[in-house]
Design a protein around this motif. Structure first.
Motif, mmCIF file in Angstrom:
data_model
loop_
_atom_site.group_PDB
_atom_site.id
_atom_site.type_symbol
_atom_site.label_atom_id
_atom_site.label_comp_id
_atom_site.label_asym_id
_atom_site.label_seq_id
_atom_site.Cartn_x
_atom_site.Cartn_y
_atom_site.Cartn_z
ATOM 1 N N ASP A 1 7.738 -1.867 -9.194
ATOM 2 C CA ASP A 1 6.737 -2.113 -8.153
ATOM 3 C C ASP A 1 6.024 -0.791 -7.889
ATOM 4 O OD1 ASP A 1 5.218 -3.334 -6.181
ATOM 5 O OD2 ASP A 1 6.913 -3.914 -4.934
ATOM 6 N N VAL A 2 5.041 -0.804 -7.000
ATOM 7 C CA VAL A 2 4.459 0.448 -6.556
ATOM 8 C C VAL A 2 5.583 1.346 -6.027
ATOM 9 C CG1 VAL A 2 3.995 -0.378 -4.195
ATOM 10 C CG2 VAL A 2 2.593 1.458 -5.172
ATOM 11 N N ARG B 1 -0.812 0.618 -7.247
ATOM 12 C CA ARG B 1 0.241 -0.313 -7.699
ATOM 13 C C ARG B 1 -0.001 -0.749 -9.136
ATOM 14 N NH1 ARG B 1 1.358 -6.103 -7.492
ATOM 15 N NH2 ARG B 1 3.623 -6.415 -7.370
ATOM 16 N N ARG C 1 2.334 -7.283 2.349
ATOM 17 C CA ARG C 1 2.181 -7.633 0.934
ATOM 18 C C ARG C 1 1.485 -8.984 0.785
ATOM 19 N NH1 ARG C 1 5.338 -4.853 -2.871
ATOM 20 N NH2 ARG C 1 5.190 -6.645 -4.270
ATOM 21 N N TRP D 1 -5.179 1.334 -2.822
ATOM 22 C CA TRP D 1 -3.760 0.986 -2.777
ATOM 23 C C TRP D 1 -3.410 0.002 -3.894
ATOM 24 C CZ3 TRP D 1 0.632 2.689 -2.053
ATOM 25 C CH2 TRP D 1 1.732 1.979 -1.570
ATOM 26 N N LYS D 2 -4.282 -0.964 -4.125
ATOM 27 C CA LYS D 2 -4.029 -1.918 -5.206
ATOM 28 C C LYS D 2 -4.104 -1.233 -6.572
ATOM 29 C CE LYS D 2 -5.465 -6.157 -2.842
ATOM 30 N NZ LYS D 2 -6.389 -7.319 -2.835
ATOM 31 N N GLY E 1 4.134 -1.511 0.786
ATOM 32 C CA GLY E 1 4.384 -1.375 -0.642
ATOM 33 C C GLY E 1 5.670 -2.099 -0.960
ATOM 34 N N ARG E 2 6.720 -1.330 -1.295
ATOM 35 C CA ARG E 2 8.019 -1.974 -1.505
ATOM 36 C C ARG E 2 8.572 -2.556 -0.216
ATOM 37 N NH1 ARG E 2 11.192 1.005 -6.463
ATOM 38 N NH2 ARG E 2 9.321 1.221 -7.751
ATOM 39 N N HIS F 1 1.038 1.947 -11.548
ATOM 40 C CA HIS F 1 2.486 2.080 -11.657
ATOM 41 C C HIS F 1 3.076 0.950 -12.502
ATOM 42 C CE1 HIS F 1 3.002 4.768 -7.819
ATOM 43 N NE2 HIS F 1 2.277 5.327 -8.769
ATOM 44 N N TRP G 1 0.225 -9.953 -2.849
ATOM 45 C CA TRP G 1 1.337 -9.545 -3.722
ATOM 46 C C TRP G 1 2.569 -10.406 -3.460
ATOM 47 C CZ3 TRP G 1 1.186 -3.551 -2.624
ATOM 48 C CH2 TRP G 1 -0.024 -3.029 -3.122
ATOM 49 N N SER H 1 8.623 -7.862 -3.306
ATOM 50 C CA SER H 1 8.923 -6.749 -4.202
ATOM 51 C C SER H 1 10.157 -7.019 -5.043
ATOM 52 C CB SER H 1 9.124 -5.468 -3.407
ATOM 53 O OG SER H 1 9.444 -4.389 -4.262
#
Length: 252
Positions: free
Chosen positions: A66-67, A53, A6, A49-50, A82-83, A56, A11, A14
């Motif tokens: 979060d994603v 997210r 992340r 991927w971004k 992700g998370r 979402h 990011w 999470s």
């Protein structure tokens, strides 16, 4: 393992709910068209991927924290955080379905890029093993196993049903094997339950092994009877009756 964290994605940690254990991992796909550009441009994978997210987090109806997934796997074999570890999946993780499994999404979709590469499958396995080291149980399932959906798509789900083996191997990892014996497999007579092909085969082979073991035990009893004065013809007749009864049980 080629892990993109992340932090590398820019990011913050999470905000998804914490969950230390699950029954295993569910595999997902995007469920929308995915560009084949991802096959040749890893920057496109990161952008995809971004974008997932961002979409979402923009969902105000479900209010994602979060994603939705713990990890994603790209065609180049990268595992994208992700998370992450120890986080419940879904929008806010407040459904029982979300509590049962962690989630990994393959960056393939319903059209365009639909077939996972070998590198992607290796990355998914990397994610499964990482999650297992941090609280995930042995189950590997597709999203459709718990919800009425096409996810994770035909190609990924077929791989899941084979036990999610690493490319280059023909058998599932040890935790997914059934210790199958070389016995005949009879047609499974379903009970009306909705179950995937892996479990049908597992039940069928269990039944076959039990029948084989019972046959061996009964054969030994016939041998004992023969030594006490039973003729060979009588022993053969008893054996045939036993075989008929076992066959009737298997076809009920």
């Amino acid at each position: 393992m080629k892990l993109v964290t992340r932090a590398a994605l820019g990011w913050p940690p999470s905000a998804a709910p914490l969950q230390s254990t699950t029954s295993g991992v569910k595999i997902h796909y995007e469920g929308t068209p995915v560009s084949t550009r991802l096959l040749t441009d890893h920057d496109a994978c990161i952008a995809e991927w971004k974008a997932i997210r961002a979409s979402h987090l923009a969902n105000t109806a479900e209010n994602y924290s979060d994603v939705a997934y713990n990890y994603a796997a790209c065609p180049h074999g990268y595992l994208l955080e992700g998370r992450g570890i120890g986080r419940r999946t879904g929008a806010n993780g407040n459904q029982e379905l979300n509590r049962a499994h962690y989630a990994i999404v393959g960056l393939v979709g319903s059209s365009g890029l639909t077939e996972p590469t070998d590198a992607m499958l290796h990355a998914i396995r990397d994610g499964i093993e990482l999650l297992r080291q941090n609280g995930a149980g042995p189950e590997i399932k597709g999203h459709r196993d718990g919800f009425a959906t096409a996810c994770p798509g035909g190609p990924l789900y077929a791989w899941v049903q084979r036990g999610a083996p690493r490319p280059g191997t023909t058998t599932p990892p040890p935790e997914q094997e059934d210790d199958m014996d070389p016995v005949d497999v009879w047609a499974y007579k379903g009970t009306g339950e909705t179950r995937d092909a892996y479990w049908y085969q597992r039940d069928t082979n269990t039944l076959a092994r039990q029948a084989r073991d019972e046959t061996r035990a009964l054969a030994a009893r016939v041998d004992d009877l023969e030594t006490t004065g039973l003729t060979a013809a009588q022993a053969e007749q008893i054996a045939e009756l036993v075989a008929d009864k076992l066959a009737a049980r298997l076809t009920d």
